[in-house]
Every structure is written in structure tokens, then in C-alpha cells.
Design an enzyme around this catalytic site. Structure first.
Site, mmCIF file in Angstrom:
data_model
loop_
_atom_site.group_PDB
_atom_site.id
_atom_site.type_symbol
_atom_site.label_atom_id
_atom_site.label_comp_id
_atom_site.label_asym_id
_atom_site.label_seq_id
_atom_site.Cartn_x
_atom_site.Cartn_y
_atom_site.Cartn_z
ATOM 1 N N GLU A 8 -9.610 7.870 3.134
ATOM 2 C CA GLU A 8 -10.499 7.110 3.996
ATOM 3 C C GLU A 8 -9.825 5.769 4.239
ATOM 4 O O GLU A 8 -9.008 5.312 3.440
ATOM 5 C CB GLU A 8 -11.862 6.914 3.336
ATOM 6 C CG GLU A 8 -11.983 5.715 2.427
ATOM 7 C CD GLU A 8 -11.166 5.815 1.150
ATOM 8 O OE1 GLU A 8 -10.848 6.950 0.730
ATOM 9 O OE2 GLU A 8 -10.821 4.761 0.592
ATOM 10 N N SER B 102 1.338 -10.025 -0.539
ATOM 11 C CA SER B 102 1.079 -8.580 -0.504
ATOM 12 C C SER B 102 1.445 -7.905 0.812
ATOM 13 O O SER B 102 1.733 -6.713 0.835
ATOM 14 C CB SER B 102 -0.389 -8.319 -0.845
ATOM 15 O OG SER B 102 -1.235 -9.075 0.009
ATOM 16 N N LYS C 157 0.794 -1.229 0.000
ATOM 17 C CA LYS C 157 0.000 0.000 0.000
ATOM 18 C C LYS C 157 0.831 1.285 0.000
ATOM 19 O O LYS C 157 0.393 2.307 -0.492
ATOM 20 C CB LYS C 157 -0.939 0.012 1.208
ATOM 21 C CG LYS C 157 -2.145 -0.881 1.043
ATOM 22 C CD LYS C 157 -3.170 -0.589 2.140
ATOM 23 C CE LYS C 157 -4.480 -1.287 1.880
ATOM 24 N NZ LYS C 157 -4.406 -2.742 2.110
HETATM 25 C C1 PLP Z 1 -5.149 -3.692 1.595
HETATM 26 C C2 PLP Z 1 -4.503 -4.983 1.367
HETATM 27 C C3 PLP Z 1 -4.921 -5.851 0.331
HETATM 28 C C4 PLP Z 1 -6.107 -5.584 -0.533
HETATM 29 O O1 PLP Z 1 -6.030 -4.452 -1.371
HETATM 30 P P1 PLP Z 1 -5.776 -4.586 -2.918
HETATM 31 O O2 PLP Z 1 -6.062 -3.223 -3.438
HETATM 32 O O3 PLP Z 1 -6.721 -5.615 -3.461
HETATM 33 O O4 PLP Z 1 -4.373 -4.993 -3.112
HETATM 34 C C5 PLP Z 1 -4.222 -7.031 0.140
HETATM 35 N N1 PLP Z 1 -3.192 -7.376 0.938
HETATM 36 C C6 PLP Z 1 -2.769 -6.578 1.939
HETATM 37 C C7 PLP Z 1 -1.625 -7.029 2.779
HETATM 38 C C8 PLP Z 1 -3.405 -5.373 2.195
HETATM 39 O O5 PLP Z 1 -2.998 -4.588 3.200
#
Ligand code: PLP
Length: 388
Positions: free
Chosen positions: A106, A372, A84
């Protein structure tokens, strides 16, 4: 394709009062994104501040267990613990170039809020984060984090006191203060140019991964897997592979307690095409167009709609979308923690769950998973599932 559209999805569905801000943003983004100096500055921060390129790790223990070759793109090692920060920094830098001195956002679970507060602190921008009052209660740790980073957190007491209401308040703020303020949207969602802009920022994930796997394996992966909330980490890793038809792309949504229970956030299994928060995409709604309540153990996937380009990629069948339940996700969470010594975010555990469920299908294949984020934020949630 029409500008701002991905097939029939996307577009700009906002009140007239917001149009000048949207035009201003579109003009500024494309101007600065073409600028070598902007790119250099952005890449400089990604390298020395975020810690990029993130490693591509051969998960050998899970590979043996599953009978395939598994690589993890380690976005969990980014500063603040997930992908992010890339988008937050890109937009904060753009806001500065646009002459704005203030950013707003937000946040639901607080992860995007923390990323924005971090970028704002770094770049010397005033920062205000809108959060539903119930979420402020539930996510104390992230609220404290944002406060320490110098951001103001505004709890929203109206409506359901969650993300939807926070978005409305943030938009109201933006309309009122547009001369000084940029609104940092957290994923490949909302009105154009947001989906396009966020995709450009986060596609660094896929460009790195393609280069890294080529270097290690001398070929492209057979399959690339990512979880899909709004869709940014998935779009980031898919984008550079979209044109390579030999690479299978799989997006994993939140199956929650099971699709048949209705407690989930799998927009491509239970959703319909609709207009929600400025864009046309798949939305979980009832027959009257009322937005349904969604549920997932992973806060980042718990959302009623999905980025419009994902809807296009689903209908054009370039990407396969599937879901993992909470139960499957927890199994993947534990297995990855114990086999690899990596505690994955519950969101990312959905992508891992897909691989674990489909070991036989992908036997001996080269599999790339976008990890992620890290799971430190989730340990309390997970421990509650084992000791009630
Ligand atoms: C916020 C988040 C997501 C989901 O958001 P996407 O926009 O779909 O990537 C996925 N994995 C993590 C670790 C997150 O913090």
C-alpha cells in the site's frame, strides 16, 4: 523481552486468518537472514544497484552558519531518491526465496509504491500497489512511475479514499492470495516480524554512518538526528548507536501547523497508547479510540501511528522525540538548498530544522543528520507555499 515486543509495545494483533502468513514470514525471514548467500545477494544489490555505501558529507557551509560540525548521511543519493528502496529490495528478495511470484504493497504519497515497483521489476516479480483514489489523483507522477515500472496501481474507492483504506484492501488481497503473494510493508510498523525485519534491513544506514564518521573524525557523533514517520530511516541510523549511551539520539516528528492547532502528526505529543494496524504503539486518537486525521506538509510523516520500538525508546528515554512545524521545515528546506546546493525531501527537512533551531545548544558539537531523501518530489508543494 517477550518475542515481538519492545517493552509493552509491538506484538501481533491480526485476524486469525492472517496468522499462517505471519508465521510463514517469521520463519522465512529468520532463516534467510542467517544465510550467508542471502546476505551476499542483498549486499550486492545494495552496492551496485542502490549505490551504497551512500556518502557521509561534511556540510561545511551549514556548519559555519550554525557553529557546529554537521555531517549529512546522503540517503538522497540512493537509487529512486530515498532510503525506502533498501527495505523494498530486502523484502522482494525474501519473497522470491519464499517462492512467491507476486508482491503487493500500500502507498500513501506513492514513494513506497515506487520503491516496491522498482524492486519487483528488478527481481521479475508481479507487482500490485494499492492506493487511495484521492491519493491516485494527488500523486499523478508517482502513479505514472509505477505504471512505467510494470506495476498495477489499484485505486481504492472505499472509505476516506486514502492510505487507511488502501491498507485494508492490501490485507484483503494478502489473505486471499497468500500462497503466491508477499505483502511488503513500508516501515518499522505493523505486526511482528515486520518491525524487526525492516529494522534489520535498514540498519545498514547506521552501520555505514558509524564507520564513516569514525574514519573522518576519529570519534562518535555527539548527536544523531532523523525524522520519524513510521520510523524506518530513524531506526536505521539509530540502531547501531543505541548501545553507545554517550550519543544523543533525536527523532523529529511532524509538528504541522503547530501542535496546539491539532493539525499535525506528532504522535508522542498528542498520542495515546493503542492498537492500530496490527501493533501496539502510540496513536493519535480521540477519547473513543477513533483515529484522528493527521496533517503534515511532508507526506512521508503524515501518519497516525509510529513504529512500536520508537514508543519503547521514547518511554525508556533512550531517544528524545520532538517536532518541527511546517514553517520551520520550509526554512530548513530553503537554507539547505541555498547553502549546500542540496534540495532535501520535506521529511528530511524536519531533521535539519531541529539542528537549525538548536544551533546554540549543540555549539561546537559533532552532529549527524540522516538526509533520508531528496526533495525533487516536493518542489511543486514548496513552490505553492511561496507563490499562492
Ligand atoms: C517515507 C519517507 C520518510 C518517512 O518514513 P520513515 O519510515 O519514518 O523513514 C522519511 N523520509 C523520506 C525521504 C521518505 O520518503
Amino acid at each position: 523481552m517477550r518475542k515481538g515486543y519492545y517493552g509493552k509495545f509491538g506484538g501481533v494483533f491480526v485476524p486469525e486468518t492472517l496468522m499462517p502468513s505471519i508465521y510463514e514470514l517469521e520463519e522465512a525471514f529468520f532463516r534467510w537472514w542467517r544465510s550467508r548467500d542471502f546476505r551476499k545477494e542483498f549486499e550486492g544489490y545494495l552496492k551496485d544497484y542502490v549505490g551504497r555505501p551512500t556518502p557521509l558529507y561534511h556540510a561545511s557551509n551549514l556548519s559555519v552558519r550554525c557553529g557546529l560540525t554537521l555531517y549529512l548521511k546522503r540517503e538522497d543519493l540512493c537509487h529512486t531518491g530515498a532510503h525506502k528502496i533498501i527495505n523494498a529490495l530486502g523484502q522482494a528478495l525474501l519473497a522470491k526465496k519464499m517462492g512467491k511470484r507476486r508482491v503487493i504493497a500500500e502507498t500513501g504519497a506513492g514513494q513506497h509504491g515506487v520503491a516496491v515497483a522498482t524492486a519487483a521489476a528488478l527481481l521479475g516479480l508481479e507487482c500490485c500497489i494499492y492506493m487511495g483514489a484521492d491519493d491516485v489523483e494527488r500523486q499523478k507522477m508517482n502513479v505514472i512511475r509505477m505504471d512505467m515500472l510494470g506495476a498495477e496501481v489499484r485505486g481504492v474507492e472505499t472509505g476516506t479514499r486514502t492510505l487507511k483504506d488502501a491498507i485494508n484492501e492490501a490485507l484483503r488481497d494478502w489473505v486471499t492470495n497468500v500462497r503466491t503473494t508477499h505483502y511488503i510493508l513500508g516501515t518499522v510498523f505493523g505486526p511482528y516480524p515486520y518491525p524487526q525485519m525492516v529494522k534489520e534491513f535498514v540498519s545498514v544506514i547506521g552501520r555505514e554512518a558509524a564507520r564513516q564518521i569514525w574514519k573522518k573524525e576519529k570519534r562518535l557523533p555527539d548527536v544523531v538526528v532523523a525524522c520519524v514517520g513510521g520510523g524506518s530511516n530513524a531506526m536505521g541510523i539509530f540502531y547501531p548507536f543505541l548501545k553507545r549511551k554517550e550519543v544523543t539520539l533525536v527523532g523529529v516528528e511532524a509538528g504541522g501547523k503547530g501542535i496546539s492547532t491539532g493539525h499535525h502528526a506528532a504522535r508522542f505529543q498528542g498520542g495515546k497508547v493503542g492498537i492500530f494496524q496490527g501493533t501496539k504503539s502510540y496513536v493519535l486518537q480521540d477519547s473513543n479510540g477513533q483515529i484522528l486525521d493527521t496533517y503534515s506538509i511532508a507526506p512521508g510523516l503524515d501518519y497516525a501511528s509510529v513504529g512500536p520500538e520508537h514508543s519503547f525508546l521514547m518511554e525508556s528515554q533512550r531517544v528524545t522525540y520532538t517536532s518541527a512545524t511546517d514553517e520551520e521545515t520550509l526554512e530548513a528546506f530553503f537554507l539547505t538548498s541555498r547553502e549546500e546546493g542540496i534540495i532535501p525531501a520535506l521529511e528530511s527537512s524536519h531533521a535539519l530544522a531541529y539542528v537549525i533551531k538548536n544551533c546554540t545548544r549543540w555549539k561546537d558539537k559533532l552532529v549527524l543528520v540522516n538526509l533520508s531523501g531528496r526533495g525533487d518530489k516536493d518542489v511543486e508543494t514548496v513552490s505553492r507555499t511561496i507563490s499562492p
